[in-house]
Design a protein around this motif. Sequence first.
Motif, PDB file in Angstrom:
ATOM      1  N   TRP A  37       0.845  -1.192   0.000  1.00  0.00           N
ATOM      2  CA  TRP A  37       0.000   0.000   0.000  1.00  0.00           C
ATOM      3  C   TRP A  37       0.883   1.245   0.000  1.00  0.00           C
ATOM      4  O   TRP A  37       1.842   1.346   0.753  1.00  0.00           O
ATOM      5  N   ARG A  49      -8.502  -0.568  -6.709  1.00  0.00           N
ATOM      6  CA  ARG A  49      -9.390   0.364  -7.386  1.00  0.00           C
ATOM      7  C   ARG A  49     -10.122   1.213  -6.358  1.00  0.00           C
ATOM      8  O   ARG A  49     -10.573   0.697  -5.335  1.00  0.00           O
ATOM      9  N   ARG A  50     -10.224   2.490  -6.634  1.00  0.00           N
ATOM     10  CA  ARG A  50     -10.997   3.385  -5.774  1.00  0.00           C
ATOM     11  C   ARG A  50     -12.467   3.223  -6.131  1.00  0.00           C
ATOM     12  O   ARG A  50     -12.842   3.347  -7.292  1.00  0.00           O
ATOM     13  N   ARG A  52     -15.174   4.825  -4.194  1.00  0.00           N
ATOM     14  CA  ARG A  52     -15.701   6.169  -3.958  1.00  0.00           C
ATOM     15  C   ARG A  52     -14.898   6.767  -2.819  1.00  0.00           C
ATOM     16  O   ARG A  52     -14.015   6.119  -2.285  1.00  0.00           O
ATOM     17  N   TYR A  55     -13.226   4.741   0.013  1.00  0.00           N
ATOM     18  CA  TYR A  55     -13.403   3.301  -0.145  1.00  0.00           C
ATOM     19  C   TYR A  55     -12.592   2.783  -1.322  1.00  0.00           C
ATOM     20  O   TYR A  55     -12.592   3.375  -2.400  1.00  0.00           O
ATOM     21  N   PHE A  56     -11.925   1.652  -1.106  1.00  0.00           N
ATOM     22  CA  PHE A  56     -11.141   1.003  -2.138  1.00  0.00           C
ATOM     23  C   PHE A  56     -11.458  -0.485  -2.136  1.00  0.00           C
ATOM     24  O   PHE A  56     -12.014  -1.005  -1.171  1.00  0.00           O
ATOM     25  N   ARG A  69     -11.323   0.893   3.781  1.00  0.00           N
ATOM     26  CA  ARG A  69     -11.255   2.358   3.835  1.00  0.00           C
ATOM     27  C   ARG A  69      -9.831   2.748   4.180  1.00  0.00           C
ATOM     28  O   ARG A  69      -9.217   2.163   5.058  1.00  0.00           O
TER      29      ARG A  69
END
Length: 93
Positions: A37, A49-50, A52, A55-56, A69
């Motif tokens: 990360w 992938r994101r 929103r 949130y991933f 998150r």
Amino acid sequence: MPVELRLSKRFLKSLATLSDAEYVRVEQSLQLLQTQWGSPHTHSGLSLRRLRAGYFECRAGLDLRIVFRATPSGLDLVMAGNHDDVRRLLRNE
């Protein structure tokens, strides 16, 4: 330096529904996520992938995803499940 992973009650509950093979895939993906990360060029195999704001998701196989998150102090693991589970989670959050 490995990032801190915090397991939510929802995440632990979602693990209980997985098969042994799926559980192993989640565990392997979390080990990679924890060490990679923040290093965009090394975590491409996780299919990060994101979803929103905040949130991933990362993949633990073709049909298994881990939703989390990102916070300044680490990653809060929210759920492990399939694509439909992820959509349901985002709709209800």
